[in-house]
Scaffold this active site. Structure first.
Site, PDB file in Angstrom:
ATOM      1  N   GLY A 160      -5.742  -4.339  -0.804  1.00 14.72           N
ATOM      2  CA  GLY A 160      -6.044  -2.926  -0.171  1.00 14.72           C
ATOM      3  C   GLY A 160      -4.570  -2.293  -0.190  1.00 14.72           C
ATOM      4  CG  HIS A 175      -6.494  -1.894   6.967  1.00 15.19           C
ATOM      5  ND1 HIS A 175      -6.197  -2.507   8.211  1.00 15.19           N
ATOM      6  CD2 HIS A 175      -5.232  -1.553   6.075  1.00 15.19           C
ATOM      7  CE1 HIS A 175      -4.968  -2.568   8.088  1.00 15.19           C
ATOM      8  NE2 HIS A 175      -4.390  -2.635   7.431  1.00 15.19           N
ATOM      9  CD  GLU A 176      -5.464  -0.865   2.549  1.00 12.12           C
ATOM     10  OE1 GLU A 176      -4.698   1.005   2.621  1.00 12.12           O
ATOM     11  OE2 GLU A 176      -5.455  -1.665   3.058  1.00 12.12           O
ATOM     12  CD  GLN A 178      -0.464  -0.081   3.639  1.00 10.37           C
ATOM     13  OE1 GLN A 178      -1.053   0.026   2.609  1.00 10.37           O
ATOM     14  NE2 GLN A 178       0.370  -1.099   4.532  1.00 10.37           N
ATOM     15  CG  HIS A 207      -2.371   2.346   5.903  1.00  9.36           C
ATOM     16  ND1 HIS A 207      -1.360   2.099   6.874  1.00  9.36           N
ATOM     17  CD2 HIS A 207      -2.842   0.731   5.696  1.00  9.36           C
ATOM     18  CE1 HIS A 207      -1.368   0.707   7.093  1.00  9.36           C
ATOM     19  NE2 HIS A 207      -2.072   0.704   6.327  1.00  9.36           N
ATOM     20  CB  CYS A 227      -1.339  -4.425   8.291  1.00  9.32           C
ATOM     21  SG  CYS A 227      -0.972  -2.634   7.488  1.00  9.32           S
ATOM     22  CG  LEU A 228       0.143  -5.815   2.091  1.00  9.06           C
ATOM     23  CD1 LEU A 228       0.191  -5.726   0.693  1.00  9.06           C
ATOM     24  CD2 LEU A 228      -0.053  -7.749   1.190  1.00  9.06           C
TER      25      LEU A 228
HETATM   26  O1  K1U Z   1      -3.562  -1.985   4.158  1.00  2.86           O
HETATM   27  C1  K1U Z   1      -3.416  -3.371   3.755  1.00  2.86           C
HETATM   28  O2  K1U Z   1      -1.487  -3.489   4.173  1.00  2.86           O
HETATM   29  C2  K1U Z   1      -3.812  -3.791   2.995  1.00  2.86           C
HETATM   30  C3  K1U Z   1      -4.475  -5.290   3.955  1.00  2.86           C
HETATM   31  C4  K1U Z   1      -5.849  -4.474   3.893  1.00  2.86           C
HETATM   32  C5  K1U Z   1      -6.813  -5.400   4.753  1.00  2.86           C
HETATM   33  C6  K1U Z   1      -6.450  -6.487   5.043  1.00  2.86           C
HETATM   34  C7  K1U Z   1      -7.706  -7.371   6.056  1.00  2.86           C
HETATM   35  C8  K1U Z   1      -8.743  -6.936   7.230  1.00  2.86           C
HETATM   36  C9  K1U Z   1      -8.365  -5.050   6.359  1.00  2.86           C
HETATM   37  C10 K1U Z   1      -7.375  -4.928   5.653  1.00  2.86           C
HETATM   38  C11 K1U Z   1      -4.003  -7.264   3.438  1.00  2.86           C
HETATM   39  O3  K1U Z   1      -4.152  -6.981   2.435  1.00  2.86           O
HETATM   40  S1  K1U Z   1      -3.333  -7.697   4.159  1.00  2.86           S
HETATM   41  C12 K1U Z   1      -3.285  -9.228   3.087  1.00  2.86           C
HETATM   42  C13 K1U Z   1      -4.572 -10.192   2.763  1.00  2.86           C
HETATM   43  O4  K1U Z   1      -6.242  -9.351   3.787  1.00  2.86           O
HETATM   44  C14 K1U Z   1      -4.755 -10.664   2.090  1.00  2.86           C
HETATM   45  C15 K1U Z   1      -4.094 -11.185   0.985  1.00  2.86           C
HETATM   46  C16 K1U Z   1      -3.772 -12.196  -0.429  1.00  2.86           C
HETATM   47  C17 K1U Z   1      -5.501 -12.564  -0.238  1.00  2.86           C
HETATM   48  C18 K1U Z   1      -6.361 -12.152   0.728  1.00  2.86           C
HETATM   49  C19 K1U Z   1      -6.525 -11.267   1.946  1.00  2.86           C
HETATM   50 ZN    ZN Z   2      -2.336  -1.912   6.042  1.00  4.08          ZN
END
Ligand code: K1U
Ligand code: ZN
Length: 167
Positions: free
Chosen positions: A46, A133-134, A51, A137, A91-92
């Site tokens: 996401g 989560h998004e 972000q 943000h 979270c990225l």
């Molecule tokens: O909002 C963001 O920063 C993105 C975030 C979204 C998220 C992850 C986990 C739970 C709720 C919301 C991410 O994508 S973090 C990276 C991640 O979860 C992932 C990366 C590669 C493969 C699978 C998952």
């Molecule tokens: Zn996030």
């Protein structure tokens, strides 16, 4: 398409409240395209416009295994949040940090699609978590804001150390 730089916690710009999109036009479609490329490249499931330092209510999500199910939510509004689930989130904007957060199990989200048409989706599980989560943000909230003060302090120290090492 273009890769967009992702803001890192505790950047104060992550606290900004995103404004509603007045018209879904080509500039919004270009933003969505760039955000999707940025999310897939990261990689993540996401990304909220906040972000990438764009303070408009735009979110992209793809929780599919094969990364072929892009979902776009413009001006999303949550309704009917029911039940609860607790799972690990990342979270990225907070690289390398994962922790448990309690969320609603099922949500309904009302939003505009890429043509500006009103849509709604009722969902649960990981997609429901990611939507919550998004949308956080867009309201200036990062998942670590749901954690204790002690954990937040430790996370800030860890990220500051990481930043010094990579500088
Ligand atoms: O909002 C963001 O920063 C993105 C975030 C979204 C998220 C992850 C986990 C739970 C709720 C919301 C991410 O994508 S973090 C990276 C991640 O979860 C992932 C990366 C590669 C493969 C699978 C998952
Ligand atoms: Zn996030």
């Amino acid at each position: 398409m273009a890769l967009l730089p992702i803001l890192r916690f505790p950047d104060p710009r992550l606290k900004k409240i995103a404004a509603p999109v007045a018209k879904v036009d080509d500039s919004i479609r270009k933003l969505v395209s760039d955000m999707a490329e940025t999310m897939y490249e990261a990689p993540g499931i996401g990304l909220a416009a906040t972000q990438v330092n764009v303070h408009k209510q735009v979110v992209v999500i793809d929780t599919s295994e094969d990364k072929n199910d892009l979902r776009v939510f413009i001006n999303p509004r949550l309704e009917n949040c029911t039940g609860s689930q607790t799972g690990e989130e990342g979270c990225l904007s907070v690289p390398g940090i994962y922790d448990k957060v309690e969320r609603a199990e099922q949500v309904t989200v009302h939003y505009l699609d890429l043509e500006g048409k009103p849509r709604s989706l009722t969902t649960d599980g990981l997609l429901a978590v990611c939507i919550q989560h998004e949308l956080d943000h867009l309201n200036g909230t990062v998942f670590v804001d749901h954690l204790s003060q002690l954990k937040q302090t430790r996370i800030k120290a860890k990220l500051a150390k990481q930043a010094r090492v990579t500088a």
